[in-house]
Design a protein around this motif. Structure first.
Motif, PDB file in Angstrom:
ATOM      1  N   ARG A 267       0.672  -1.331  -0.235  1.00 40.19           N
ATOM      2  CA  ARG A 267      -0.362  -0.172   0.200  1.00 40.19           C
ATOM      3  C   ARG A 267       0.823   1.364   0.225  1.00 40.19           C
ATOM      4  O   ARG A 267       1.823   1.158   0.069  1.00 40.19           O
ATOM      5  CB  ARG A 267      -0.567   0.843   1.310  1.00 40.19           C
ATOM      6  N   PHE A 268       0.495   2.392  -0.294  1.00 42.83           N
ATOM      7  CA  PHE A 268       1.104   3.998  -0.834  1.00 42.83           C
ATOM      8  C   PHE A 268       0.826   4.304   0.068  1.00 42.83           C
ATOM      9  O   PHE A 268      -0.810   4.670   0.586  1.00 42.83           O
ATOM     10  CB  PHE A 268       1.448   3.568  -2.208  1.00 42.83           C
ATOM     11  N   ASP A 269       1.559   5.700   1.020  1.00 40.35           N
ATOM     12  CA  ASP A 269       0.410   6.809   1.796  1.00 40.35           C
ATOM     13  C   ASP A 269       1.527   8.119   1.403  1.00 40.35           C
ATOM     14  O   ASP A 269       2.114   8.002   0.542  1.00 40.35           O
ATOM     15  CB  ASP A 269       1.339   5.686   3.041  1.00 40.35           C
ATOM     16  N   GLY A 270       0.958   8.938   2.143  1.00 38.99           N
ATOM     17  CA  GLY A 270       1.870  10.426   1.639  1.00 38.99           C
ATOM     18  C   GLY A 270       3.134  10.162   1.671  1.00 38.99           C
ATOM     19  O   GLY A 270       3.327  11.330   1.024  1.00 38.99           O
ATOM     20  N   GLU A 271       3.643   9.468   2.511  1.00 37.49           N
ATOM     21  CA  GLU A 271       4.606   9.776   2.913  1.00 37.49           C
ATOM     22  C   GLU A 271       5.674   9.128   1.711  1.00 37.49           C
ATOM     23  O   GLU A 271       6.946   9.551   1.111  1.00 37.49           O
ATOM     24  CB  GLU A 271       5.643   9.286   3.473  1.00 37.49           C
ATOM     25  N   ASP A 272       5.307   8.621   0.901  1.00 38.06           N
ATOM     26  CA  ASP A 272       5.862   7.241  -0.386  1.00 38.06           C
ATOM     27  C   ASP A 272       6.353   8.659  -2.258  1.00 38.06           C
ATOM     28  O   ASP A 272       5.746   9.298  -2.114  1.00 38.06           O
ATOM     29  CB  ASP A 272       5.031   6.333  -1.227  1.00 38.06           C
ATOM     30  N   ILE A 273       7.184   8.222  -2.298  1.00 41.40           N
ATOM     31  CA  ILE A 273       7.673   9.504  -3.294  1.00 41.40           C
ATOM     32  C   ILE A 273       8.514   8.532  -4.877  1.00 41.40           C
ATOM     33  O   ILE A 273       8.386   7.071  -4.292  1.00 41.40           O
ATOM     34  CB  ILE A 273       9.312  10.239  -3.029  1.00 41.40           C
ATOM     35  N   PRO A 274       8.400   9.058  -5.625  1.00 36.76           N
ATOM     36  CA  PRO A 274       8.790   8.050  -6.792  1.00 36.76           C
ATOM     37  C   PRO A 274      10.125   7.553  -6.903  1.00 36.76           C
ATOM     38  O   PRO A 274      10.732   8.621  -6.499  1.00 36.76           O
ATOM     39  CB  PRO A 274       8.221   9.296  -8.113  1.00 36.76           C
TER      40      PRO A 274
END
Length: 301
Positions: A267-274
């Motif tokens: 799952r991805f959240d707002g902290e994850d980046i490209p």
């Protein structure tokens, strides 16, 4: 199948290709392509480290050893270093970009950081080829100091150090594998003759890729949050090429899952980046310990 293909490609460009006397440009291009596949080769070694390369333990270990030799370092050393990374992730023993200005000058912290992310990680793995020949009594004290039993349950690495890495069997295996690495690359340098600089360039590109990608999902993340990393977003083809390495938080939270199962558990959240941003931001430099982000109580829980 993937491991056999990558092993075959590495043996072809290192041993067979110089015997074909192909044009220099074609030879250089072939070496570059295989060097660019080094992260995939490391990812397969990583599967072996976690016992996921083959369902039978014996074949998992043997396959991992052969692939690790092609990569350039003994499997036991790489396994110990990687499992230690899991054990001490984001602690003072496992936050590579964090430095303390009180004990380390800023210029030295920056120099160390940039050396590490350009070629230093792979250079350390190459150093094992020679360090493993030192007596156990010389190797044990500094490695034991790097494996403390922490009060939060991070115990056991010192026992693994003595039982798996520096045991009589462990040292013998590492020394045999180191001879394999030196024989493989020594033969390649001899076969290339006056064009041996191409092999050096091949290893330099591998060193750069390995050192750049290793810590990227952890750089600048909260300290003292043991299983934390970023899930870096990337195109599907890049996920497949890297065997889902960008899904790094998912791996840390589920180290028992093979690379093929990571997307379903992610799952991805707002902290994850490209992915590209995650790699490039390392070039901002190291982070002073006072500026390091801290985990919020909710996330730490």
């Amino acid at each position: 199948m993937l491991g056999s293909a990558l092993l075959g490609l590495n043996l072809f460009v290192l041993i067979a290709l110089p015997l074909l006397h192909a044009p220099l440009a074609w030879t250089a291009a072939a070496l570059a392509v295989v060097a660019l596949l080094s992260p995939t080769l490391w990812a397969l070694v990583h599967e072996a480290i976690h016992g996921l390369l083959h369902p039978q333990r014996r074949w998992n270990h043997l396959g991992g050893r052969v692939l690790a030799v092609a990569f350039g370092s003994p499997l036991r050393a790489m396994r110990f270093a990687h499992l230690r990374h899991h054990r001490y992730n984001r602690t003072r023993w496992g936050s590579d970009e964090i430095y303390d200005p009180v004990t380390q000058p800023r210029w030295l912290a920056y120099l160390t950081h940039y050396v590490r992310i350009t070629f230093g990680l792979y250079a350390a793995e190459i150093t094992v080829l020679f360090a493993c020949w030192l007596p156990r009594s010389v190797l044990l004290p500094p490695l034991r100091e790097a494996c403390p039993d922490l009060p939060d349950g991070s115990a056991g690495m010192a026992k693994m150090l003595e039982r798996d890495l520096l045991s009589e069997e462990g040292l013998r295996e590492m020394r045999i594998d180191s001879l394999g690495v030196l024989a493989l690359y020594g033969t390649s340098f001899v076969l290339y003759g006056s064009a041996a600089w191409l092999v050096a360039a091949f290893l330099a590109l591998r060193a750069f890729l390995a050192s750049q990608l290793d810590h990227a999902p952890h750089h600048g993340t909260p300290v003292e949050q043991r299983d934390h990393a970023l899930n870096l977003t990337a195109p599907r083809w890049l996920h497949r090429l890297l065997l889902n390495f960008p899904l790094h938080r998912t791996h840390h939270q589920n180290p028992h899952l093979p690379w093929t199962s990571l997307p379903q558990a992610s799952r991805f959240d707002g902290e994850d980046i490209p992915f590209v941003r995650g790699v490039l931001r390392q070039w901002r430099g190291p982070v002073a310990i006072g500026d390091a982000p801290r985990a919020s109580p909710s996330s730490a829980a």
